[in-house]
Design an enzyme around this catalytic site. Structure first.
Site, mmCIF file in Angstrom:
data_model
loop_
_atom_site.group_PDB
_atom_site.id
_atom_site.type_symbol
_atom_site.label_atom_id
_atom_site.label_comp_id
_atom_site.label_asym_id
_atom_site.label_seq_id
_atom_site.Cartn_x
_atom_site.Cartn_y
_atom_site.Cartn_z
ATOM 1 N N LYS A 82 0.812 -1.226 0.000
ATOM 2 C CA LYS A 82 0.000 0.000 0.000
ATOM 3 C C LYS A 82 0.843 1.272 0.000
ATOM 4 O O LYS A 82 0.396 2.318 -0.432
ATOM 5 C CB LYS A 82 -0.979 0.010 1.178
ATOM 6 C CG LYS A 82 -0.386 0.441 2.513
ATOM 7 C CD LYS A 82 -1.492 0.844 3.512
ATOM 8 C CE LYS A 82 -0.958 1.435 4.787
ATOM 9 N NZ LYS A 82 -0.377 0.458 5.721
ATOM 10 N N HIS A 211 1.877 -3.320 14.798
ATOM 11 C CA HIS A 211 2.433 -2.195 14.039
ATOM 12 C C HIS A 211 2.506 -1.026 15.004
ATOM 13 O O HIS A 211 1.493 -0.605 15.549
ATOM 14 C CB HIS A 211 1.528 -1.860 12.847
ATOM 15 C CG HIS A 211 2.202 -0.984 11.827
ATOM 16 N ND1 HIS A 211 2.791 0.212 12.157
ATOM 17 C CD2 HIS A 211 2.403 -1.139 10.492
ATOM 18 C CE1 HIS A 211 3.323 0.753 11.067
ATOM 19 N NE2 HIS A 211 3.103 -0.043 10.039
ATOM 20 N N GLU A 285 7.016 -5.856 8.130
ATOM 21 C CA GLU A 285 6.188 -5.329 7.035
ATOM 22 C C GLU A 285 6.559 -3.884 6.724
ATOM 23 O O GLU A 285 5.726 -2.979 6.799
ATOM 24 C CB GLU A 285 4.702 -5.389 7.424
ATOM 25 C CG GLU A 285 4.180 -6.765 7.771
ATOM 26 C CD GLU A 285 2.806 -6.715 8.464
ATOM 27 O OE1 GLU A 285 2.350 -5.615 8.838
ATOM 28 O OE2 GLU A 285 2.203 -7.782 8.623
HETATM 29 C C1 LIG Z 1 0.728 0.512 6.420
HETATM 30 C C2 LIG Z 1 1.130 -0.773 6.998
HETATM 31 C C3 LIG Z 1 2.480 -1.165 6.980
HETATM 32 C C4 LIG Z 1 3.602 -0.279 6.492
HETATM 33 O O1 LIG Z 1 3.894 0.712 7.427
HETATM 34 P P1 LIG Z 1 5.169 1.666 7.281
HETATM 35 O O2 LIG Z 1 5.045 2.601 8.426
HETATM 36 O O3 LIG Z 1 5.075 2.331 5.955
HETATM 37 O O4 LIG Z 1 6.381 0.818 7.384
HETATM 38 C C5 LIG Z 1 2.779 -2.422 7.459
HETATM 39 N N1 LIG Z 1 1.830 -3.263 7.936
HETATM 40 C C6 LIG Z 1 0.539 -2.900 7.974
HETATM 41 C C7 LIG Z 1 -0.456 -3.868 8.497
HETATM 42 C C8 LIG Z 1 0.148 -1.657 7.522
HETATM 43 O O5 LIG Z 1 -1.152 -1.303 7.586
#
Ligand SMILES: *Cc1c(COP(=O)(O)O)cnc(C)c1O
Length: 433
Positions: A82, A211, A285
């Site tokens: 994304k 996250h 991620e």
């Molecule tokens: C948006 C998102 C990420 C990426 O986050 P960053 O801050 O860009 O590294 C990873 N995992 C999930 C579930 C997300 O929603």
């Protein structure tokens, strides 16, 4: 720099990268100015073309991957699609060995279309439409995150083979710019009911994810979240469930600050809480870490108005397009480098020139579409360019086509900083090595 660039050849020969024209970014003073000039002159654009464009520096991706591996050895990145779904970026990440974090059916489709095996995809969206779950089942994407009992019911109905990862809310606030914990993640008291629901549904729970939020400022949040994950591992065992084997430490990593600090905290927290689990697979991620710095946005100055000492410029991308951060966060200040490729070709970077207080507007008819205010810029004219570095994270991916200005399909040109291969050097239009 070259010590880290061991895999650039792999990136340059990835499908989706190999067949595209690539520009060589010269290290000397010409730098970005020279590159952008050569894209304008030789990029296959037609003569009158003043549309904005991106430059994707493939060498930067390679260097970031090396940096990741050095600091977070053994933690495989599943790139968060994304953040930026540019095809060449995805291909480069796949060629370097990344997996993919997909949040929707369309994102799974783009990862699979690269030839990525379904085992290298995590469907990391805790709340999915049933039709998307069914699609994941049909293509063999068998790993997903959950943070509610209702989601477990849906997965049992639509995709009983799917292995679950419990997404927890990090217990320590990371003071992130984008706090995902406002929306996602099981609270400590919800973990056991989730595990019990999965157990009675006959679904396998293989791990825990979290996250800490995007653009966090307090890296200690990773330590707290890893401790929280360990508590969930213990709870599952307490319920007589199979030992979990996967820890997913999510995203939030930044290439430009606090990366080493985050890596160190993660390393020490893993040792503290998971040292006795050699069977553990740790994944992450990252989105912003890999996508932000490789992209530079070049915008054309399409108009000017002089009001006394004040200079006002219009550029052809803005808050409804690639520069949308500012629409969500008013405090955003973009870095903008002037390139006077039309008004002063002898000195396009405007070295030593007088500057004026300037306002820079985006192209739409909405007054919120103001990119820079109280910003000092040299005297520029329509036809000159303004260049914005570090524009790869959540820029193109969040752009709209408001006012019929479809900045969501801004063209991307590929560049690389240097190469030892004569084949690639030959592609360089300037003939310089
Ligand atoms: C948006 C998102 C990420 C990426 O986050 P960053 O801050 O860009 O590294 C990873 N995992 C999930 C579930 C997300 O929603």
């Amino acid at each position: 720099m070259s010590e880290t660039s061991t895999d650039i050849e792999r990136v340059l020969s990835a499908p989706g990268v190999k067949e595209n024209k690539k520009f060589q970014l010269l290290p000397e003073e010409e730098g970005v100015a020279g590159l952008i000039q050569s894209i304008i002159d030789t990029g296959g654009r037609h003569k009158e073309d003043d549309d904005p464009f991106y430059v994707l520096n493939l060498t930067t991706i390679d260097e970031l991957f090396a940096k990741w591996t050095r600091s977070l050895r053994g933690i495989r990145p599943f790139y968060a699609v994304k953040c930026n779904r540019n095809r060449s970026l995805l291909e480069a990440m796949a060629s370097l060995g990344a997996g993919f974090d997909c949040g929707s059916r369309a994102e799974i489709e783009s990862a699979l279309s690269l030839g990525v095996p379904p085992e290298d995809i995590i469907y990391a969206n805790p709340c999915k439409a049933e039709s998307h779950i069914k699609y994941a089942a049909s293509v063999g994407v068998n790993l997903t995150t959950v943070d509610s009992v209702d989601e477990i019911d849906k997965i049992k109905r639509r995709h009983p083979e799917c292995r679950l990862v419990i997404r927890i809310k990090p217990p320590v606030d990371a003071n992130a710019k984008w706090d995902l914990g406002l929306k996602y993640g099981a609270l400590p008291g919800e973990v056991v009911p989730l595990l019990e629901a999965a157990k009675s549904a006959g679904l396998a729970v293989v791990g825990v994810s979290f996250h800490v939020g995007s653009e966090p400022t307090r890296m200690e949040a990773y330590r707290g979240a890893i401790a929280g994950a360990k508590a969930a591992f213990d709870a599952a065992e307490g319920l007589g469930m199979a030992k979990m084997t996967m820890l997913d430490i999510g995203g939030g990593f930044m290439a430009r600050r606090q990366f080493d600090e985050a890596a160190e905290i993660i390393g020490s927290a893993l040792t503290e809480h998971f040292a006795d689990r050699p069977e553990l697979t740790v994944i992450a991620e990252p989105g912003r870490f890999f996508a932000e710095t490789p992209f530079t946005l070049a915008t054309n100055i399409i108009g000017r108005r002089v009001r006394g000492e004040l200079r006002e410029y219009w550029i052809n991308d803005g808050l409804f397009g690639s520069l949308n951060h500012k629409a969500y966060d008013k405090s955003t200040v973009f870095t903008a480098t002037p390139l006077a490729l039309s008004s002063d070709r002898q000195n396009p970077t405007c070295e030593g020139k007088e500057t004026y207080v300037s306002t820079v507007f985006g192209p739409t008819l909405d007054s919120i579409d103001t990119v820079l205010t109280e910003h000092r810029l040299p005297e520029l004219r329509a036809g000159d360019w303004l260049v914005f570095p570090n524009m790869g994270a959540y820029c193109a991916s969040a752009a709209t086509s408001f006012n019929g200005l479809a900045s969501s399909d801004v063209c991307t040109y590929l560049a690389y900083a240097h190469s030892h291969s004569p084949v690639h050097a030959a592609e360089n239009e300037n003939g310089a090595k």
